[in-house]
Design a protein around this motif. Structure first.
Motif, short mmCIF file in Angstrom:
data_model
loop_
_atom_site.label_atom_id
_atom_site.label_comp_id
_atom_site.label_asym_id
_atom_site.label_seq_id
_atom_site.Cartn_x
_atom_site.Cartn_y
_atom_site.Cartn_z
N LEU A 66 0.81 -1.22 0.00
CA LEU A 66 0.00 0.00 0.00
C LEU A 66 0.85 1.27 0.00
O LEU A 66 0.31 2.37 -0.06
N GLY A 67 2.16 1.11 0.10
CA GLY A 67 3.03 2.27 0.13
C GLY A 67 2.96 3.03 1.43
O GLY A 67 3.20 4.25 1.46
N LEU A 68 2.62 2.35 2.52
CA LEU A 68 2.46 3.01 3.81
C LEU A 68 3.76 2.95 4.61
O LEU A 68 4.29 1.88 4.87
N LEU A 73 -0.40 9.20 4.86
CA LEU A 73 -1.82 9.42 5.01
C LEU A 73 -2.55 8.35 4.20
O LEU A 73 -2.40 8.27 2.99
N ALA A 74 -3.33 7.52 4.89
CA ALA A 74 -4.07 6.45 4.22
C ALA A 74 -5.54 6.84 4.11
O ALA A 74 -6.17 7.19 5.11
N LEU A 86 -7.03 2.52 1.06
CA LEU A 86 -6.48 2.82 -0.25
C LEU A 86 -5.00 3.15 -0.13
O LEU A 86 -4.54 3.68 0.89
N PRO A 87 -4.22 2.85 -1.15
CA PRO A 87 -2.78 3.12 -1.09
C PRO A 87 -2.49 4.61 -0.97
O PRO A 87 -3.30 5.46 -1.35
N ASP A 88 -1.32 4.92 -0.47
CA ASP A 88 -0.84 6.29 -0.43
C ASP A 88 -0.44 6.70 -1.85
O ASP A 88 0.47 6.12 -2.43
N ILE A 89 -1.14 7.68 -2.41
CA ILE A 89 -0.91 8.05 -3.81
C ILE A 89 0.47 8.66 -4.02
O ILE A 89 0.91 8.80 -5.17
N HIS A 90 1.16 9.01 -2.95
CA HIS A 90 2.49 9.60 -3.08
C HIS A 90 3.61 8.57 -3.02
O HIS A 90 4.78 8.93 -2.94
N SER A 91 3.24 7.29 -3.05
CA SER A 91 4.25 6.23 -3.09
C SER A 91 4.26 5.62 -4.50
O SER A 91 3.26 5.12 -4.98
N LEU A 92 5.39 5.71 -5.15
CA LEU A 92 5.51 5.23 -6.53
C LEU A 92 5.45 3.71 -6.58
O LEU A 92 6.20 3.03 -5.88
N ALA A 93 4.56 3.18 -7.44
CA ALA A 93 4.38 1.73 -7.52
C ALA A 93 4.68 1.17 -8.91
O ALA A 93 5.04 0.01 -9.04
N ARG A 94 4.52 1.98 -9.95
CA ARG A 94 4.68 1.43 -11.31
C ARG A 94 5.24 2.50 -12.24
O ARG A 94 4.80 3.66 -12.20
N ARG A 305 1.42 18.12 -5.82
CA ARG A 305 0.20 18.94 -5.93
C ARG A 305 -0.70 18.41 -7.04
O ARG A 305 -1.93 18.38 -6.89
N PHE A 306 -0.09 18.02 -8.15
CA PHE A 306 -0.89 17.49 -9.26
C PHE A 306 -1.62 16.22 -8.84
O PHE A 306 -2.80 16.05 -9.14
N ARG A 307 -0.94 15.30 -8.15
CA ARG A 307 -1.59 14.06 -7.71
C ARG A 307 -2.77 14.34 -6.80
O ARG A 307 -3.84 13.72 -6.93
N GLU A 308 -2.61 15.27 -5.88
CA GLU A 308 -3.69 15.60 -4.96
C GLU A 308 -4.85 16.28 -5.69
O GLU A 308 -6.03 16.02 -5.40
N LYS A 309 -4.52 17.11 -6.64
CA LYS A 309 -5.55 17.78 -7.44
C LYS A 309 -6.38 16.79 -8.22
O LYS A 309 -7.62 16.87 -8.26
N VAL A 310 -5.71 15.82 -8.84
CA VAL A 310 -6.43 14.83 -9.64
C VAL A 310 -7.16 13.82 -8.75
O VAL A 310 -8.23 13.34 -9.10
N ARG A 311 -6.60 13.51 -7.59
CA ARG A 311 -7.31 12.62 -6.66
C ARG A 311 -8.64 13.23 -6.26
O ARG A 311 -9.68 12.56 -6.24
N ASP A 312 -8.66 14.53 -5.96
CA ASP A 312 -9.91 15.20 -5.58
C ASP A 312 -10.85 15.34 -6.77
O ASP A 312 -12.07 15.36 -6.60
N PHE A 313 -10.31 15.47 -7.95
CA PHE A 313 -11.03 15.54 -9.23
C PHE A 313 -12.18 16.55 -9.21
O PHE A 313 -13.32 16.25 -9.59
N ASP A 314 -11.86 17.75 -8.79
CA ASP A 314 -12.85 18.83 -8.81
C ASP A 314 -12.74 19.61 -10.11
O ASP A 314 -12.53 20.82 -10.13
#
Length: 355
Positions: A66-68, A73-74, A86-94, A305-314
């Motif tokens: 999960l990249g924790l 922040l999970a 859900l995985p931590d979006i700030h941990s690179l997986a692929r 910032r981009f990852r957080e922006k797209v995660r919120d998808f506003d």
């Protein structure tokens, strides 16, 4: 590390083979099927005892997947008596690597037909350096681009996969680069009506397993067409639209020219069409591994910032209205977002699935 997370994987419950045999009673073929079902019962990956303070400890193997790490922040989702971490979006997986942008084929569905940029090959030294940075798992699969003209071929995909030894098949709608190509799409009604997306306030219908034949097809078609909140044995058919899988799957892309981009949709500048309107999608470059380390680029403030922006998808729902000139580019939208904006991205709407 303590987190309020269950270590038990969700899945269907299948009774033990010998008890099911006693239940069915007769038929050697049925017995063989039941024994196979019993063997496929999903095992509990980890069982953890709840602490006195009500917390559960995340198993180290699960935390790694999960990249924790301490301080992560999970995101936790609770739905229908299940807890999902859900995985931590700030941990690179692929990491997707583009060794070359050149191709000797002339596929009519390829977006390269709209490119107006140089093509080339990645420096072998750079490729080897990227290749040495992590473990690899190679698996043969099939990517099938769905069009009106090849819809009938869907039923033969399993046979094709078995013939070539593919483990899985990914079906995607076409990303249209011409008005004619847009007419080949089979998802325009899906985009405007948000088919197969959860709808709050609507009746939830939970179906059992049932026969799929001429007797049931009319009723099933009606349900699939008109009920977003449809489920089978508690497993919802609806999906989260307006969601970028590249962000949630913690992916990044490295182009042949060593430039780093966040997703397939922003990999190269290209032209596409939506509701007959021509769109120019500009690539979004976050760095270059020639002058910087990949992990430094991934961890940069701009990328985070981009990852957080797209995660919120506003973002404005450009896939629904499609009527204003802002849709012509991915530079801004009517919600005040600036480049790059993702409201018209067909990957995020679940209709484009490649790669």
């Amino acid at each position: 590390m303590s987190k309020p997370v269950s270590g038990k994987k969700s899945g269907r419950s299948v009774p033990g083979g010998h008890r099911l045999l006693a239940y069915l009673g007769k038929g050697e073929r049925a017995a063989a099927v039941v024994q196979a079902l019993g063997r496929k019962k999903e095992a509990v990956e980890s069982r953890r005892r709840v602490r006195k303070d009500g917390s559960l400890v995340v198993p180290p193997s699960a935390a790694k997947r999960l990249g924790l790490v301490p301080g992560s922040l999970a995101d936790i989702r609770f739905d229908r008596g299940r807890l999902e971490v859900l995985p931590d979006i700030h941990s690179l997986a692929r990491v997707y690597v583009e060794p070359t942008s050149r191709c000797g084929l002339s596929c009519r569905t390829c977006l390269r037909n709209t490119w107006n940029e140089p093509t080339g090959d990645m420096d072998p030294v750079v490729f080897d350096r990227l290749n040495a940075q992590g473990p690899h798992h190679v698996e043969l699969g099939i990517a099938f681009v769905l069009l009106r003209r090849n819809l009938a071929d869907l039923k033969d995909l399993d046979k094709l996969a078995r013939t070539v030894g593919a483990r899985r098949v990914s079906v995607s709608h076409v990303l249209p680069y011409s008005p004619e190509m847009e007419k080949e799409m089979l998802c325009l009604q899906t985009l405007t009506l948000d088919t197969f997306t959860a709808a709050s306030g609507k009746t939830e219908i939970n179906l059992p397993r049932l026969d799929v034949n001429n007797t049931t097809k009319e009723a099933m078609f009606s349900l699939l067409q008109g009920f977003e909140n449809l489920s089978f044995m508690g497993n919802r058919l609806s999906v989260d639209a307006r969601r970028c899988r590249f962000i949630h799957d913690r992916c990044t892309f490295v182009r042949w020219d060593e430039k780093v981009t966040p997703c397939a949709g922003l990999l190269h500048t290209h032209r596409t069409y939506l509701y007959g309107l021509e769109r120019t999608i500009s690539a979004y470059i976050l760095g270059n591994i020639e002058s910087g380390d990949l992990f430094d680029i991934w961890n940069s403030p701009e990328y985070a910032r981009f990852r957080e922006k797209v995660r919120d998808f506003d973002f404005s729902p450009c896939h629904v209205c499609g009527g204003c000139t802002m849709l012509e580019k991915n530079e801004e939208d009517c919600y005040g977002n600036t480049y790059p904006v993702c409201g018209g991205c067909l990957w995020a709407q679940g209709v484009i699935q490649c790669p």
